[in-house]
Design an enzyme around this catalytic site. Sequence first.
Site: not given
Length: 290
Positions: A209, A149-152, A214-216
């Site tokens: 998160s 993902t964008c964060n991991r 957060e649900g994404q």
Amino acid sequence: MVAASASASLARCVAHKTSASGSAKSAFAGKPVAPARAAASRARRAGVTTRAVVTPPQTHDNARPDTTLRPVSAAAVDSSKALEQFRSMGGASRYASEAKSSIVSIGLSIHTCPVEVREKMAVPEDKWEEAVAELCSYPHVEEAGILSTCNRMEIYVVALSWHRGVREVEEWMSKYSGIPLAELREHLFLLRDQDATSHLLKVSGGLDSVVMGEGQILAQVKNVFALGENVDGFGRHLSGLFKAAITAGKRVRSETSIASGAVSGSSAAAELGQMKLPGGNFHGCRVMIV
């Protein structure tokens, strides 16, 4: 007359024996008697019968009787069996023959790694299956799955030997991103078995998160499970793990109030901006989003 003659004869015999005994005592006077002979003499006088005792040779306390008398032919047979068993395994190492595997999670997250490194490690959907196949081509990696993902960017593998499995995943990450392994290790996190499982459940529940709940991220975990359904490298262990993570993420949001507030970075920023305004709302305000 007869009585007197008998008495005189008896007196002469006693005197002769006494003189003989005295002569014997005088002959052996001053000469020591050997201890063994003296002991034997005392035993005979006491009526005790002596017997020689043979002591068996002493052996080492740690000696195993089954091996000390073991024929050479039996040892040769066992060696032949061991060699045949090794050949039947194809000469594989003892790590490759281990029955127990380990679930390993290794990767990068927003908490440990800058964005420029995460961008180089990102795996898009169209390259996901190819990346999993490359990971599973290593000898100590049985299954693989990638959550990008964008964060991991997290890689989950089932490793035969977790030390060698981790080394092989690190080699793939360095090769894929072009980042030297020494530099990449400064940002990696590593979890194993129960810790790796708990981490994925927390990620799916939104507890890891930037914005709590957060649900994404739950949708992204579902996407990994969907991508791996028809991929051989995404086996039953990881399939079961991600299915459990999806269930946990749903329960967290339905049975708690974790998703009642802002559930994304953009919504949290909007709420914070609204709180900073004089009226506490956006009425009459112009907003620019960069």
